[in-house]
Write an enzyme that holds these catalytic residues in place. Sequence first.
Site, short mmCIF file in Angstrom:
data_model
loop_
_atom_site.label_atom_id
_atom_site.label_comp_id
_atom_site.label_asym_id
_atom_site.label_seq_id
_atom_site.Cartn_x
_atom_site.Cartn_y
_atom_site.Cartn_z
N THR A 1 11.88 -6.76 -11.18
CA THR A 1 11.31 -8.09 -11.38
C THR A 1 10.10 -8.28 -10.48
O THR A 1 10.15 -8.02 -9.28
CB THR A 1 12.36 -9.17 -11.06
OG1 THR A 1 13.49 -8.98 -11.91
CG2 THR A 1 11.78 -10.56 -11.28
N CYS B 1 2.38 1.47 11.30
CA CYS B 1 3.58 2.22 10.90
C CYS B 1 4.00 3.23 11.95
O CYS B 1 5.09 3.76 11.90
CB CYS B 1 3.33 2.94 9.57
SG CYS B 1 2.94 1.81 8.21
N HIS C 1 -1.59 -8.05 2.57
CA HIS C 1 -1.53 -8.61 3.92
C HIS C 1 -2.66 -8.18 4.84
O HIS C 1 -2.70 -8.56 6.00
CB HIS C 1 -0.16 -8.32 4.57
CG HIS C 1 0.06 -6.89 4.94
ND1 HIS C 1 0.39 -5.93 4.02
CD2 HIS C 1 0.02 -6.26 6.13
CE1 HIS C 1 0.55 -4.77 4.63
NE2 HIS C 1 0.32 -4.95 5.91
N GLN D 1 -7.52 -0.68 3.86
CA GLN D 1 -8.33 -1.26 4.94
C GLN D 1 -9.71 -1.69 4.48
O GLN D 1 -10.31 -2.59 5.06
CB GLN D 1 -8.48 -0.25 6.09
CG GLN D 1 -7.22 -0.01 6.90
CD GLN D 1 -6.77 -1.23 7.68
OE1 GLN D 1 -7.54 -2.16 7.94
NE2 GLN D 1 -5.51 -1.25 8.07
N SER E 1 -3.59 -3.62 -0.78
CA SER E 1 -2.47 -4.38 -0.23
C SER E 1 -2.89 -5.79 0.13
O SER E 1 -4.05 -6.03 0.51
CB SER E 1 -1.93 -3.66 1.02
OG SER E 1 -0.76 -4.28 1.49
N ASN F 1 -7.72 3.80 8.91
CA ASN F 1 -7.06 2.65 9.50
C ASN F 1 -7.02 2.67 11.03
O ASN F 1 -6.73 1.65 11.66
CB ASN F 1 -5.62 2.54 8.97
CG ASN F 1 -4.84 3.82 9.17
OD1 ASN F 1 -5.15 4.85 8.57
ND2 ASN F 1 -3.83 3.78 10.01
N GLY G 1 0.80 -1.22 0.00
CA GLY G 1 0.00 0.00 0.00
C GLY G 1 0.83 1.27 0.00
O GLY G 1 0.49 2.26 -0.65
N THR G 2 1.93 1.26 0.73
CA THR G 2 2.76 2.46 0.81
C THR G 2 3.34 2.84 -0.55
O THR G 2 3.27 4.00 -0.97
CB THR G 2 3.90 2.26 1.83
OG1 THR G 2 3.34 2.12 3.13
CG2 THR G 2 4.87 3.43 1.82
#
Length: 382
Positions: A237, A327, A201, A179, A199, A151, A71-72
């Site tokens: 890659t 974070c 995870h 989120q 994202s 979040n 996401g970042t």
Amino acid sequence: MHNIYLDHAAATPLHPDVFEAMVPHLKEQYGNPSSLHSYGRAAKIALDSARDLVAAQLYCSPNEIIFTSGGTESDNLAIMGIVAASKRQPAHVITTQIEHRAVLSTCQHLEELGHSVTYLPVDKSGLVSIDDVRKAIKPETVLISINYGNNEVGTLQPIEEIGLLLREKGIYFHVDAVQALGKININLLELPVDLMSLSGHKINGPKGIGLLYVNKNVHLKPNIFGGNQERKRRGGTENLASAIGFSKALEMAVFNVNKNQKILNDLRSQMIEGLKKELGDHGFVINGHPNQRLPHILNVSFKQMNKETLLMNFDIEGIAAASGSACTSGSIKDSHVLDAMHLSPELKKGAIRFSFGLNNTKKEIEIAAKKVGTIVNRLRNK
């Protein structure tokens, strides 16, 4: 002692089916998707299949998907890429005071480069005003970036209404939906959104993989150079195994989104009722919007409490929670989100985020509420 994980807004456990989908691409199919030999071609076919699956779940074209590291990076690419590609220089960007640090720090960097940024306020529930959005628009505005669901407190923003306004103005709209993914229905064919960050995870997928949706009519410049991957929009890659895992996790999350909403809402409600039983109706304060919210986030302020002391005691009892974004939760500073919502110093000092996941059970929530209540009562009586 059975540990209870209530920090799913930070990271979720990898689903067994996701792991199984990834294994072949970690062991046997190890070719580089950019290579021309049979190993590379097999990897390219697998990567394209993952991209096709993701696009089908989000109702967009595969060519509109850029795989990123999370996401970042997606937020950075959206904001910096649009500003760099714009003919309006210096540019003006609009965001809110309660965005994730991935957005706020990027916007602060833009200011250092000579661009201007407007940080919109929110009300006491964390909701941004459409009128404030409208008033902030300038002739040099090129982009507005707003989080779909916060979040820390879970408040959902009026994305569709904002998007329709921006379509009239000809301004690009970026939404961080990290989120929100898997918690609410997302249909990019219908949403008036130009760019969206997601994202892996947060939906029981692997860490280190995300994506940026970029509408086919949007032009942006890359942030990472060195290769022609991702249609020359993101060099490097591709993380093939994680892209496969992300696509599998997304497929399951979208297919089960309505069922999962109910499960998560029920767990959240059970936690609230459990805390009321232990602490009374006035023993805590719930932060965020009461209705326009994500189902899995519960931000609670315990008066007369210190969040660091609470988190330490929770951890000793096997309960994993947080004081804010993953974070920044290692910081002892007050939450910038709660600051923007104008919470009192007492409420900010004792604010804890519980976030629920599909692996949580009702029994766990019952135990967690009882332990939290016992800890808070003990600390208050000292």
